[in-house]
Design an enzyme around this catalytic site. Structure first.
Site, PDB file in Angstrom:
ATOM      1  N   LYS A  81      18.802  42.490  34.947  1.00 54.09           N
ATOM      2  CA  LYS A  81      18.549  41.050  34.806  1.00 54.09           C
ATOM      3  C   LYS A  81      18.718  40.296  36.126  1.00 54.09           C
ATOM      4  O   LYS A  81      18.295  39.157  36.244  1.00 54.09           O
ATOM      5  CB  LYS A  81      19.399  40.435  33.691  1.00 54.09           C
ATOM      6  CG  LYS A  81      20.887  40.386  33.893  1.00 54.09           C
ATOM      7  CD  LYS A  81      21.532  39.722  32.662  1.00 54.09           C
ATOM      8  CE  LYS A  81      23.027  39.887  32.588  1.00 54.09           C
ATOM      9  NZ  LYS A  81      23.824  39.203  33.546  1.00 54.09           N
ATOM     10  N   ASP A  82      19.316  40.949  37.145  1.00 51.37           N
ATOM     11  CA  ASP A  82      19.438  40.312  38.464  1.00 51.37           C
ATOM     12  C   ASP A  82      18.194  40.501  39.329  1.00 51.37           C
ATOM     13  O   ASP A  82      18.047  39.861  40.365  1.00 51.37           O
ATOM     14  CB  ASP A  82      20.631  40.892  39.239  1.00 51.37           C
ATOM     15  CG  ASP A  82      21.975  40.525  38.608  1.00 51.37           C
ATOM     16  OD1 ASP A  82      22.024  39.519  37.875  1.00 51.37           O
ATOM     17  OD2 ASP A  82      22.958  41.248  38.857  1.00 51.37           O
ATOM     18  N   ARG A 129      20.593  29.524  29.993  1.00 53.67           N
ATOM     19  CA  ARG A 129      20.002  30.147  28.800  1.00 53.67           C
ATOM     20  C   ARG A 129      20.997  30.161  27.638  1.00 53.67           C
ATOM     21  O   ARG A 129      20.656  29.824  26.502  1.00 53.67           O
ATOM     22  CB  ARG A 129      19.588  31.590  29.138  1.00 53.67           C
ATOM     23  CG  ARG A 129      19.249  32.447  27.930  1.00 53.67           C
ATOM     24  CD  ARG A 129      19.098  33.921  28.317  1.00 53.67           C
ATOM     25  NE  ARG A 129      20.340  34.502  28.820  1.00 53.67           N
ATOM     26  CZ  ARG A 129      21.331  34.933  28.051  1.00 53.67           C
ATOM     27  NH1 ARG A 129      21.263  34.842  26.740  1.00 53.67           N
ATOM     28  NH2 ARG A 129      22.416  35.446  28.593  1.00 53.67           N
ATOM     29  N   ARG A 130      22.227  30.556  27.934  1.00 50.90           N
ATOM     30  CA  ARG A 130      23.240  30.584  26.869  1.00 50.90           C
ATOM     31  C   ARG A 130      23.566  29.167  26.410  1.00 50.90           C
ATOM     32  O   ARG A 130      23.704  28.909  25.215  1.00 50.90           O
ATOM     33  CB  ARG A 130      24.517  31.278  27.370  1.00 50.90           C
ATOM     34  CG  ARG A 130      24.345  32.783  27.540  1.00 50.90           C
ATOM     35  CD  ARG A 130      25.598  33.430  28.135  1.00 50.90           C
ATOM     36  NE  ARG A 130      25.428  34.875  28.233  1.00 50.90           N
ATOM     37  CZ  ARG A 130      25.896  35.627  29.214  1.00 50.90           C
ATOM     38  NH1 ARG A 130      26.555  35.064  30.219  1.00 50.90           N
ATOM     39  NH2 ARG A 130      25.716  36.935  29.214  1.00 50.90           N
ATOM     40  N   ARG A 151      31.768  30.095  36.953  1.00 49.78           N
ATOM     41  CA  ARG A 151      31.347  31.255  37.722  1.00 49.78           C
ATOM     42  C   ARG A 151      32.533  32.195  37.855  1.00 49.78           C
ATOM     43  O   ARG A 151      33.636  31.882  37.432  1.00 49.78           O
ATOM     44  CB  ARG A 151      30.866  30.837  39.116  1.00 49.78           C
ATOM     45  CG  ARG A 151      29.393  30.482  39.171  1.00 49.78           C
ATOM     46  CD  ARG A 151      28.811  30.774  40.538  1.00 49.78           C
ATOM     47  NE  ARG A 151      28.811  32.204  40.847  1.00 49.78           N
ATOM     48  CZ  ARG A 151      28.490  32.700  42.034  1.00 49.78           C
ATOM     49  NH1 ARG A 151      28.156  31.897  43.021  1.00 49.78           N
ATOM     50  NH2 ARG A 151      28.503  33.997  42.241  1.00 49.78           N
ATOM     51  N   ARG A 157      36.765  34.708  34.298  1.00 50.21           N
ATOM     52  CA  ARG A 157      36.209  33.978  33.154  1.00 50.21           C
ATOM     53  C   ARG A 157      37.113  34.070  31.928  1.00 50.21           C
ATOM     54  O   ARG A 157      37.385  33.067  31.271  1.00 50.21           O
ATOM     55  CB  ARG A 157      34.805  34.504  32.844  1.00 50.21           C
ATOM     56  CG  ARG A 157      33.835  34.176  33.962  1.00 50.21           C
ATOM     57  CD  ARG A 157      32.432  34.699  33.698  1.00 50.21           C
ATOM     58  NE  ARG A 157      31.588  34.476  34.876  1.00 50.21           N
ATOM     59  CZ  ARG A 157      30.313  34.135  34.825  1.00 50.21           C
ATOM     60  NH1 ARG A 157      29.713  33.986  33.671  1.00 50.21           N
ATOM     61  NH2 ARG A 157      29.618  33.951  35.930  1.00 50.21           N
ATOM     62  N   CYS A 244      16.257  31.951  37.746  1.00 53.02           N
ATOM     63  CA  CYS A 244      17.570  31.946  37.116  1.00 53.02           C
ATOM     64  C   CYS A 244      17.898  30.582  36.524  1.00 53.02           C
ATOM     65  O   CYS A 244      18.681  30.467  35.601  1.00 53.02           O
ATOM     66  CB  CYS A 244      18.607  32.301  38.169  1.00 53.02           C
ATOM     67  SG  CYS A 244      20.208  32.758  37.539  1.00 53.02           S
TER      68      CYS A 244
END
Length: 319
Positions: A81-82, A129-130, A151, A157, A244
């Site tokens: 996904k990166d 997106r989330r 971040r 996190r 992104c």
């Protein structure tokens, strides 16, 4: 005399080292050669800026690719996904191994599920997106949550929850699985609730395109179904021209009749980060047998989403 070790370029984060270590073992098995990890610091690792502001998806990939091109490493492992959606001609995406769990997960205080979060709960994620999908889901279920941009690595996190600064954080199941911390999850978010990022849970193994022997050896780790699925997802992303910073979710899965896989279904979503508007569509077709077929599945769904108003949402740059 033992064959020379293959050099595997990896980011230094705990997660990157864990997934690269797993790939190193697999490559060692198929090539019969030892594999050594070469740690490379990327701009995305040292910058504390918001991902959307420092260039989005490519920030973790560029330094690894430069090391490949310079011949400092033989191959590299990325979180798929990166990867930017355009593939450089001098590099081969040699393998996309079997995908991990694609879901997003919640790590919340007091073992809470998403539905159990109190009104006004502060939920941390670095992903527009989330945010878009969590806010939309909360809205449609009469909940009020506050999404907070964060971040940092997994420890950082989850630390926000333990310290009481946040009620919950949303992370990828695949990452927690790979570093052995899946038992800290308090709720697995169904893909029907939150569509993952295109390519989520999948790894990309990349090497120089002109190294035919290595391309062939690495290809043994490729899973054709995973590759077809992520190709369709990334084609949708590219056709929506979503970097992104645009909240795009996409997931392709296989629909089976008993043991026989009949079709591939691709679902896509794009929305405003506050969840007020979402465009969510799906398409189903024969399982793609070529790269071009997988690409066209993504492009067709993107065209339908754009026709339904997705383009108007893309301008929402969530910072």
């Amino acid at each position: 005399m033992s064959e020379q070790a293959l050099r595997l370029g990896t980011r230094r984060s705990k997660l990157a080292m864990a997934q690269s270590g797993q790939v190193a073992d697999a490559v060692s098995r198929v090539t019969g050669r030892p594999v050594e990890l070469v740690e490379i610091t990327t701009y995305g690792d040292v910058s504390r800026e918001n991902l959307a502001q420092i260039g989005g998806t490519g920030v973790f990939v560029t330094a690894l690719r430069e090391a490949l091109v310079r011949g400092e490493v033989d191959f590299a492992v990325h979180s798929l996904k990166d990867l930017p959606t355009a593939q450089p001609e001098n590099l081969a995406l040699a393998a996309v191994p079997v995908r991990e769990d694609v879901r997003d997960v919640l790590v919340a205080r007091d073992g809470l599920t998403f539905e159990q979060l109190p009104d006004g709960a502060r939920v941390g994620t670095g992903s527009p997106r989330r945010m878009a999908q969590l806010n939309a889901y909360a809205r449609s279920h009469g909940m009020s949550i506050e999404t907070v941009a964060i971040r940092g690595n997994v420890d950082t996190r989850i630390g926000y929850v333990h310290s009481g600064e946040l009620d919950a954080v949303v992370l990828a199941a695949a990452g927690l699985n790979r570093i052995g911390r899946i038992d800290e999850v308090t709720d697995f978010l169904s893909v029907d609730t939150v569509l993952p990022a295109p390519g989520q849970g999948a790894l990309a193994i990349e090497c120089a395109a002109d190294n035919a022997d290595l391309v062939a050896a690495l290809a043994e780790l490729d899973d054709p179904f995973t590759r077809a699925a992520v190709t369709a997802e990334r084609s949708l992303l590219a056709a929506l021209e979503a970097g992104c910073s645009a909240p795009v979710g996409a997931y392709a899965d296989l629909l089976a009749d008993g043991q026989i896989v009949k079709e591939m279904r691709l679902r896509g979503v794009v929305g405003m980060t506050d969840g007020s508007t979402l465009v969510q569509l799906s398409t189903t077709g024969p399982v793609p047998e070529t790269h071009d077929q997988a690409m066209s599945l993504g492009r067709e769904l993107a065209a339908e989403m754009l026709a339904k108003g997705a383009a108007g949402l893309m301008g929402e740059r969530a910072l």
